[in-house]
Motif scaffolding. Structure first.
Motif, PDB file in Angstrom:
ATOM      1  N   THR A   1      47.491   9.668  49.768  1.00  0.00           N
ATOM      2  CA  THR A   1      48.784  10.308  50.805  1.00  0.00           C
ATOM      3  C   THR A   1      49.308  11.930  50.491  1.00  0.00           C
ATOM      4  OG1 THR A   1      48.098   8.813  52.584  1.00  0.00           O
ATOM      5  CG2 THR A   1      49.735  10.564  53.304  1.00  0.00           C
ATOM      6  N   ALA A   2      49.961  11.637  49.312  1.00  0.00           N
ATOM      7  CA  ALA A   2      50.976  12.620  48.616  1.00  0.00           C
ATOM      8  C   ALA A   2      49.969  13.106  48.026  1.00  0.00           C
ATOM      9  CB  ALA A   2      52.217  11.734  48.066  1.00  0.00           C
ATOM     10  N   THR A   3      49.115  12.488  47.294  1.00  0.00           N
ATOM     11  CA  THR A   3      48.346  14.064  46.545  1.00  0.00           C
ATOM     12  C   THR A   3      47.915  14.577  46.968  1.00  0.00           C
ATOM     13  OG1 THR A   3      48.469  12.168  44.895  1.00  0.00           O
ATOM     14  CG2 THR A   3      46.399  13.674  44.396  1.00  0.00           C
ATOM     15  N   SER A   4      46.990  14.035  48.307  1.00  0.00           N
ATOM     16  CA  SER A   4      46.382  14.956  49.350  1.00  0.00           C
ATOM     17  C   SER A   4      47.472  16.243  49.615  1.00  0.00           C
ATOM     18  CB  SER A   4      45.884  14.458  50.498  1.00  0.00           C
ATOM     19  OG  SER A   4      45.189  13.503  49.961  1.00  0.00           O
ATOM     20  N   LEU A   5      48.247  16.012  50.314  1.00  0.00           N
ATOM     21  CA  LEU A   5      49.533  16.382  50.887  1.00  0.00           C
ATOM     22  C   LEU A   5      49.857  17.850  49.314  1.00  0.00           C
ATOM     23  CD1 LEU A   5      50.990  14.636  53.363  1.00  0.00           C
ATOM     24  CD2 LEU A   5      49.232  16.423  53.461  1.00  0.00           C
ATOM     25  N   SER A   6      50.264  16.860  48.455  1.00  0.00           N
ATOM     26  CA  SER A   6      50.591  17.691  47.372  1.00  0.00           C
ATOM     27  C   SER A   6      49.794  18.723  47.197  1.00  0.00           C
ATOM     28  CB  SER A   6      51.288  16.726  46.234  1.00  0.00           C
ATOM     29  OG  SER A   6      51.171  17.959  44.946  1.00  0.00           O
ATOM     30  N   LEU A   7      48.370  18.248  46.855  1.00  0.00           N
ATOM     31  CA  LEU A   7      47.833  19.783  46.446  1.00  0.00           C
ATOM     32  C   LEU A   7      47.810  20.905  47.597  1.00  0.00           C
ATOM     33  CD1 LEU A   7      44.747  17.142  45.556  1.00  0.00           C
ATOM     34  CD2 LEU A   7      46.227  19.212  43.865  1.00  0.00           C
ATOM     35  N   LEU A   8      47.408  20.057  49.027  1.00  0.00           N
ATOM     36  CA  LEU A   8      47.123  21.373  50.140  1.00  0.00           C
ATOM     37  C   LEU A   8      48.176  21.928  50.026  1.00  0.00           C
ATOM     38  CD1 LEU A   8      45.341  19.137  52.927  1.00  0.00           C
ATOM     39  CD2 LEU A   8      44.196  20.865  51.202  1.00  0.00           C
ATOM     40  N   ASP A   9      49.274  21.685  49.670  1.00  0.00           N
ATOM     41  CA  ASP A   9      50.459  22.894  50.034  1.00  0.00           C
ATOM     42  C   ASP A   9      50.669  23.153  48.528  1.00  0.00           C
ATOM     43  OD1 ASP A   9      51.971  21.557  51.883  1.00  0.00           O
ATOM     44  OD2 ASP A   9      52.875  20.361  51.165  1.00  0.00           O
ATOM     45  N   ALA A  10      50.160  23.065  47.197  1.00  0.00           N
ATOM     46  CA  ALA A  10      49.618  23.989  46.383  1.00  0.00           C
ATOM     47  C   ALA A  10      48.619  24.999  46.573  1.00  0.00           C
ATOM     48  CB  ALA A  10      50.107  23.320  45.073  1.00  0.00           C
ATOM     49  N   HIS A  11      47.742  24.826  46.914  1.00  0.00           N
ATOM     50  CA  HIS A  11      46.692  25.951  47.041  1.00  0.00           C
ATOM     51  C   HIS A  11      45.418  25.522  47.748  1.00  0.00           C
ATOM     52  CE1 HIS A  11      46.950  25.823  42.494  1.00  0.00           C
ATOM     53  NE2 HIS A  11      47.503  25.358  42.723  1.00  0.00           N
ATOM     54  N   ARG A  12      45.591  26.998  48.911  1.00  0.00           N
ATOM     55  CA  ARG A  12      44.415  26.332  50.037  1.00  0.00           C
ATOM     56  C   ARG A  12      42.846  26.566  49.370  1.00  0.00           C
ATOM     57  NH1 ARG A  12      40.958  30.087  53.562  1.00  0.00           N
ATOM     58  NH2 ARG A  12      40.873  31.119  51.317  1.00  0.00           N
ATOM     59  N   PRO A  13      42.514  25.330  50.320  1.00  0.00           N
ATOM     60  CA  PRO A  13      41.236  25.015  50.285  1.00  0.00           C
ATOM     61  C   PRO A  13      40.118  25.780  51.123  1.00  0.00           C
ATOM     62  CG  PRO A  13      42.360  23.374  51.885  1.00  0.00           C
ATOM     63  CD  PRO A  13      43.051  24.681  51.723  1.00  0.00           C
ATOM     64  N   THR A  14      39.355  25.738  50.636  1.00  0.00           N
ATOM     65  CA  THR A  14      38.287  26.547  51.080  1.00  0.00           C
ATOM     66  C   THR A  14      37.594  25.742  52.976  1.00  0.00           C
ATOM     67  OG1 THR A  14      37.295  27.375  49.174  1.00  0.00           O
ATOM     68  CG2 THR A  14      35.899  28.277  51.660  1.00  0.00           C
ATOM     69  N   ILE A  15      37.071  24.850  52.590  1.00  0.00           N
ATOM     70  CA  ILE A  15      37.013  24.049  53.364  1.00  0.00           C
ATOM     71  C   ILE A  15      37.314  21.885  52.851  1.00  0.00           C
ATOM     72  CG2 ILE A  15      34.857  22.580  53.948  1.00  0.00           C
ATOM     73  CD1 ILE A  15      32.866  24.519  52.630  1.00  0.00           C
ATOM     74  N   ILE A  16      37.433  21.312  53.753  1.00  0.00           N
ATOM     75  CA  ILE A  16      38.097  19.947  53.918  1.00  0.00           C
ATOM     76  C   ILE A  16      37.334  19.314  54.374  1.00  0.00           C
ATOM     77  CG2 ILE A  16      39.922  17.959  54.660  1.00  0.00           C
ATOM     78  CD1 ILE A  16      42.581  20.411  54.838  1.00  0.00           C
ATOM     79  N   ARG A  17      36.830  18.006  53.528  1.00  0.00           N
ATOM     80  CA  ARG A  17      35.441  17.166  54.356  1.00  0.00           C
ATOM     81  C   ARG A  17      36.019  16.138  54.552  1.00  0.00           C
ATOM     82  NH1 ARG A  17      32.720  13.693  54.821  1.00  0.00           N
ATOM     83  NH2 ARG A  17      33.749  13.132  52.749  1.00  0.00           N
TER      84      ARG A  17
END
Length: 267
Positions: free
Chosen positions: A106-122
């Motif tokens: 959970t923490a890694t997912s949120l940290s990655l998303l806070d650092a960079h914008r994804p094009t798609i989350i699946r």
């Protein structure tokens, strides 16, 4: 708007151009994911090395970031590759496997998303609910929540992160926070084959590599999964032959199949 003609147009582009999809993915699904991309007509590239991430992104047309078997070296490679992809830019498809099942995921997912914008989350329903800040109720890497239960959260997450969100399940939901499409099809044996959800992520990346509209590309990727799953399920006698026939169905999928099996509702 996603329809059978736009799907076939994208499929033709993939088969003609063979987009290179870089996958920083989990060890369980590296082989089936690579084979699925090849069967579709794309070109897979698999890596876990931070030291080569920038070089590989430079020759790739899309990036998959999948946290399914998470460790610190992989996290560093994901960060380096995602930063390089954002600079190019190329589409990034994020698969938060098991988010909600452990604090690290959970923490890694949120940290990655806070650092960079994804094009798609699946992700599945539990994963999407977790990323949206709700209780996902994950059972390991499996979902305990339906696509319908996660739809409102998927809209919120898409708007918050500025991306397309796909919630996969018995039927799949795709939203950019405003538009919503449902994709129907597949087969009951699909959840019995490990890695098909991760395969869907990779196929969405291949379609995003040739289609500049991430919403439409995601619908096409999930429709492709559903159609190939239906074709494979009609021939399979169990999970083992399901996996075998799924690859063959991806390879052989044509206009006649799409005309019968493309089932998408929404806008």
């Amino acid at each position: 708007m996603a329809n059978v003609d736009s799907f076939l147009h994208d499929l033709k582009l993939i088969r003609e151009t063979g987009p290179l999809v870089l996958n920083i993915t989990n060890v369980v699904v590296a082989n089936p994911t690579a084979n699925a991309l090849l069967a579709l007509g794309g070109s897979p590239l698999m890596s876990h090395a931070e030291e080569e991430a920038v070089d590989l992104v430079a020759i790739s047309h899309a990036l998959v970031v999948n946290i399914g078997t998470l460790n610190q070296p992989d996290i560093r490679a994901m960060r380096a590759a995602w930063a390089a992809a954002a600079a190019r830019p190329i589409p990034v498809v994020f698969d938060p496997v098991g988010a909600g099942a452990s604090g690290l995921r959970t923490a890694t997912s949120l940290s990655l998303l806070d650092a960079h914008r994804p094009t798609i989350i699946r992700g599945n329903g539990s994963e999407v609910l977790t990323l949206a800040g709700e209780s996902g109720g994950a059972k390991g890497v499996d979902s305990t929540r339906s696509t319908d239960a996660a739809l409102d959260s998927a809209r919120i997450l898409a708007r918050a992160r500025g991306c397309v969100v796909c919630v996969s399940g018995e039927s799949d939901v795709v939203t950019d926070g405003h538009r919503v499409c449902r994709v129907f099809g597949g087969h009951a044996l699909m959840p019995r084959v490990t890695g098909l959800g991760c395969t869907a992520t990779a196929l969405c990346a291949a379609f995003a590599a040739v289609n500049p509209d991430p919403f439409e590309a995601t619908v096409h990727g999930m429709a492709c999964m559903a159609m190939a799953g239906a074709l494979a399920g009609a021939r399979a006698t169990g999970p083992g032959t399901m996996q075998l026939h799924f690859l063959d169905a991806l390879h052989a999928l044509d206009a006649a199949d799409a005309g019968r099996l493309f089932r998408v509702e929404g806008s």
